[in-house]
Design a protein around this motif. Structure first.
Motif, PDB file in Angstrom:
ATOM      1  N   ALA A   1       0.974  -1.304  -0.072  1.00  6.21           N
ATOM      2  CA  ALA A   1       0.069   0.111  -0.050  1.00  6.21           C
ATOM      3  C   ALA A   1       0.841   1.166   0.096  1.00  6.21           C
ATOM      4  O   ALA A   1       0.437   2.491  -0.516  1.00  6.21           O
ATOM      5  CB  ALA A   1      -0.822   0.095   1.247  1.00  6.21           C
TER       6      ALA A   1
ATOM      7  N   TYR B   1      -6.666   2.875   1.516  1.00  7.18           N
ATOM      8  CA  TYR B   1      -6.423   1.748   0.728  1.00  7.18           C
ATOM      9  C   TYR B   1      -5.205   0.986   1.657  1.00  7.18           C
ATOM     10  O   TYR B   1      -4.375   1.637   2.333  1.00  7.18           O
ATOM     11  CB  TYR B   1      -5.685   2.072  -0.534  1.00  7.18           C
ATOM     12  CG  TYR B   1      -5.158   0.796  -1.227  1.00  7.18           C
ATOM     13  CD1 TYR B   1      -5.938  -0.234  -1.884  1.00  7.18           C
ATOM     14  CD2 TYR B   1      -3.848   0.463  -1.195  1.00  7.18           C
ATOM     15  CE1 TYR B   1      -5.636  -1.369  -2.302  1.00  7.18           C
ATOM     16  CE2 TYR B   1      -3.254  -0.583  -1.712  1.00  7.18           C
ATOM     17  CZ  TYR B   1      -4.248  -1.657  -2.190  1.00  7.18           C
ATOM     18  OH  TYR B   1      -4.043  -2.822  -2.869  1.00  7.18           O
ATOM     19  N   PRO B   2      -5.274  -0.013   2.161  1.00  5.49           N
ATOM     20  CA  PRO B   2      -6.533  -1.081   1.744  1.00  5.49           C
ATOM     21  C   PRO B   2      -7.730  -0.789   2.211  1.00  5.49           C
ATOM     22  O   PRO B   2      -7.874   0.129   3.499  1.00  5.49           O
ATOM     23  CB  PRO B   2      -5.843  -2.483   2.637  1.00  5.49           C
ATOM     24  CG  PRO B   2      -4.603  -2.435   2.667  1.00  5.49           C
ATOM     25  CD  PRO B   2      -4.336  -0.731   2.880  1.00  5.49           C
TER      26      PRO B   2
END
Length: 503
Positions: free
Chosen positions: A149, A464-465
């Motif tokens: 990420a 994100y995630p």
């Protein structure tokens, strides 16, 4: 005793019986074979791994974001070619770009367990991550590596962030077939609402990953010797590309998902692609034949003030300001109500109503001001909605919505009257009316709404995630709910198509 039928009748009976048994056997074989083939397709798709891979100018990046929100990075304009060249690919079953060998773990999403099966068009980088400086040249990859990420291309900050919805949805669907762990330990932790499929025949919806809002923000102005803006070129190429696709032509694009979240994005293409399901901030600049609540999804802006944790959220007594507004005061159209309210409220001692912008630490002042206020005014501007509503929600400042034409995200599953106050514009501009409404809210009533705000705030977080029930997953859920009624319409309209084509 009844006489036996004549020999010719017996032969006819035997023939009819034989024919009926043969048809029954063939039907059973065809049904079993079809289910086996479908199971093989789904299994093959599951085994492949994904490429790891407000209307007001009052906010800036300011460093006040949560850790999951990327900081702004400049795009690499040298990576953008003068003319976008797109091939004529056919929607087909293709292996997902690899994120490493091997089969998926038991924790991965699959087409059977997800609410929504999503086919992702492999558009060239110019339409998405190319605007963020990623060109895909390394390893000839179709998509960035999303396994880490912290290494994914960062979205630019400032006002751009408000309309970054397409970016978060694309990252999420790219990661949907990566191994993940529901408990967050090891692998990617992600809900299983939407999953990417590579077999178009399995898809519920076809996602068009065009960062239309960023294209508007970055490429609307002519540069150098350009006669047509980059933004217009991208829109024209996108329309030509989609019109060539078999899956678009099948239902006229009705099962496609496009994200022109910025009110001014996709101005040239929105009419031509209007059959698709749009993800929008509101309908303020759309005629009803192009966008409407029946087919489209309203998504929240990404807030830009810092989210308050439950344990740091000031209660009633710790919020000395009754009502807070900071932003542009002179607006067009429905936003004229702001000017009237400013004249009515500017001299009230417990009301903060001032002009504000991204300059001079505007976002920090807004963060502090909202957290010290009981009510935050969300007043219609050039369009019915603004980022201000979602800044108020994550600040646990009870929103006061003065926008008669506003459409709210996820209102089919969220009752906004539990944590917002609604006042008609015509009532709000009557002298003393708005203040009577706000001062009439008791401490207990306000506290009830404040507690509900803390419960729902996570529905408006982009990250994100992605996490369960955050903004990304709420949008996928809203798309899935729209698809139920759409599928009914499509199936009914196609009742006789196959019969006539086979005859």
């Amino acid at each position: 005793m009844q006489p036996s039928p004549p020999p010719e009748h017996r032969r006819v009976i035997r023939f009819v019986t034989f024919l009926a048994l043969s048809l029954l056997a063939f039907s059973c074989w065809a049904l079993v074979n079809s289910r086996i083939n479908n199971a093989i397709l789904i299994a093959d798709a599951n085994k492949t791994q994904l490429l790891a891979g407000d209307d007001d100018d009052r906010h800036n990046n300011g460093g006040n974001h949560t850790a999951s929100i990327p900081v702004a990075v400049p795009s690499n304009s040298d990576l953008m070619v003068d003319t976008v060249r797109m091939g004529d690919p056919v929607v087909r079953e293709t292996p997902l770009a690899g994120a490493g060998g091997g089969e998926e773990s038991e924790g991965s999403c699959d087409a059977e367990s997800a609410l929504l099966r999503v086919y992702l068009y492999d558009l060239p980088p110019e339409f998405h991550f190319g605007m963020l400086g990623w060109d895909g040249k390394e390893g000839n990859a179709a998509w960035p590596d999303v396994r880490d990420a912290g290494a994914v291309p960062h979205y630019p900050g400032g006002l751009n962030l408000q309309h970054s919805v397409a970016y978060w949805l694309t990252l999420d669907i790219l990661s949907s077939t990566l191994p993940h762990s529901p408990d967050g330990g090891g692998g990617m932790s992600r809900p299983c609402v939407a999953v990417r499929v590579t077999n178009a025949s399995l898809a519920d919806v076809f996602f068009v990953p065009f960062f239309a809002s960023l294209s508007y923000n970055r490429h609307s102005k002519l540069r150098g010797r350009e006669r047509v803006s980059r933004n217009r070129v991208l829109q024209a190429e996108l329309v030509k590309y989609l019109m060539r696709q078999e899956e678009w032509r099948r239902w006229g694009g009705k099962d496609h998902l496009v994200v022109p979240h910025h009110p001014n994005s996709m101005m040239q293409a929105r009419k031509k692609l209007s059959a698709a399901m749009y993800v929008l901030s509101d309908f303020g600049r759309y005629p009803p034949d192009v966008a409407n609540l029946k087919k489209d999804v309203i998504a929240p802006y990404m807030h830009v003030v810092r989210s308050l944790g439950d344990d740091e959220s000031p209660a009633f007594e710790q919020r000395p300001v009754l009502a807070y507004f900071q932003g542009a005061i002179h607006r067009k159209d429905g936003g004229k109500v702001r000017q009237k309210l400013y004249q009515l409220l500017k001299d009230e001692k417990d009301v903060h109503f001032t002009y504000g912008s991204v300059r001079q630490n505007g976002i920090r002042r807004a963060t502090k001001g909202m957290a010290s206020s009981k009510f935050c005014l969300n007043i219609a501007g050039d369009t019915p909605s603004s980022n201000r509503l979602f800044d108020a929600i994550v600040s646990h400042c009870v929103p006061v919505i003065i926008s008669d034409e506003i459409e709210l995200p996820f209102e089919d599953v969220l009752d906004y009257s539990e944590f917002c106050v609604f006042v008609r514009a015509s009532d709000a501009v009557r002298k003393g009316s708005l203040l009577r409404v706000l001062r009439g809210v008791t401490r207990d009533q306000w506290t009830s709404m404040w507690r509900r705000l803390k419960e729902v705030a996570h529905h408006f977080e982009y990250q994100y995630p992605s996490k369960p029930d955050d903004a990304v997953q709420m949008i996928w859920g809203a798309v899935a709910r729209k698809m139920h009624s759409l599928k009914l319409q499509l199936h009914k309209s196609g009742r006789y198509q196959r019969t006539h084509s086979d005859s």
